[in-house]
Design an enzyme around this catalytic site. Structure first.
Site, PDB file in Angstrom:
ATOM      1  N   GLU A  55       0.396  -1.033   0.757  1.00 23.15           N
ATOM      2  CA  GLU A  55       1.835  -0.848   0.581  1.00 23.15           C
ATOM      3  C   GLU A  55       2.616  -1.402   1.774  1.00 23.15           C
ATOM      4  O   GLU A  55       3.654  -2.040   1.596  1.00 23.15           O
ATOM      5  CB  GLU A  55       2.183   0.642   0.417  1.00 23.15           C
ATOM      6  CG  GLU A  55       1.540   1.294  -0.784  1.00 23.15           C
ATOM      7  CD  GLU A  55       0.222   2.001  -0.472  1.00 23.15           C
ATOM      8  OE1 GLU A  55      -0.024   3.062  -1.070  1.00 23.15           O
ATOM      9  OE2 GLU A  55      -0.559   1.493   0.368  1.00 23.15           O
ATOM     10  N   CYS A  83      -0.386   7.364   0.574  1.00 23.61           N
ATOM     11  CA  CYS A  83      -0.611   8.399   1.591  1.00 23.61           C
ATOM     12  C   CYS A  83       0.736   8.778   2.218  1.00 23.61           C
ATOM     13  O   CYS A  83       1.781   8.231   1.858  1.00 23.61           O
ATOM     14  CB  CYS A  83      -1.558   7.871   2.666  1.00 23.61           C
ATOM     15  SG  CYS A  83      -0.806   6.571   3.702  1.00 23.61           S
TER      16      CYS A  83
END
Length: 174
Positions: A55, A83
Site C-alpha cells: 500500500e 495493517c
C-alpha cells in the site's frame, strides 16, 4: 462487481511479484478515473525496510502521478486487509474507498483487530468493500506460508545433519 474484480486481478498480479521474490504476497493498485495510476507489492525483505508494504509503495507512486499528497477520487485495491501503518497512511492520503481481497485476523486494521479506516474521531473516514476475490487472495497467502514452513523445516533438518556430520568428524579425529 465486475469492475472491482478487474482491479483486484491487477492487485493479485502485484502480489505474485512479491511471491516470486520470496516476500509475503500482498499486492495493491490505486485507481483514478477508471485507470490504474499506481501499483505496489510487498518488498520488506528485498528492500530491508519495514515501510516497504504494498500500500505504501502504491500511495507513494500515486502521489507522484497526481502531483498531490491527497488522493481524493482514488480507490485503493489490496489483496490483504491493511495493517495499522497502511491504514493510517490511507486515512492521511484521504483515499475515499478501499477494496480488500481477504481479511487479516492477526494484524488487520480495517475491521479485524480494529478499524482505523472508519474511526469517527479522525477527520477522514474511508468506505470499505470487503471480500472481492477473497478465495484467490487467501489461497495465494496460504500457499506461500505452507511452502515457507516446508522450506524452513528442510533448512533446519539440513543444519542439524551438518552439525551431526561435523561432530562425527571431530570425534573421529580425536
Amino acid at each position: 462487481m465486475e469492475i472491482q474484480e478487474k482491479y483486484m486481478k491487477e492487485a493479485l498480479k502485484q502480489a505474485r511479484k512479491a511471491y516470486k521474490l520470496g516476500e509475503v504476497p500482498i499486492g495493491c493498485v490505486i485507481v483514478y478515473e477508471d485507470k490504474v495510476i499506481a501499483r505496489g507489492y510487498n518488498r520488506r525483505k528485498t528492500d530491508k525496510n519495514t515501510l516497504a508494504h504494498a500500500e505504501l509503495q502504491a500511495i507513494r507512486k500515486a502521489s507522484r502521478v497526481m502531483g498531490d499528497w491527497r488522493l481524493e477520487g482514488c480507490d485503493l485495491y489490496v489483496t490483504l486487509e491493511p495493517c495499522q501503518m497502511c491504514s493510517g497512511a490511507i486515512v492521511q492520503a484521504r483515499i475515499p474507498r478501499v477494496v480488500i481481497g481477504c481479511m487479516n485476523p492477526k494484524a488487520g486494521c480495517a475491521g479485524s483487530i480494529l478499524n482505523l479506516l472508519q474511526m469517527p474521531q479522525f477527520n477522514h473516514q474511508v468506505e470499505i468493500v470487503r471480500g472481492i476475490m477473497e478465495e484467490e487472495c487467501s489461497v495465494l497467502l496460504k500457499t506461500f506460508f505452507k511452502e515457507l514452513r516446508v522450506k524452513v523445516k528442510a533448512e533446519k533438518a539440513a543444519e542439524r545433519a551438518g552439525k551431526e556430520q561435523k561432530e562425527q568428524t571431530e570425534c573421529g579425529n580425536g
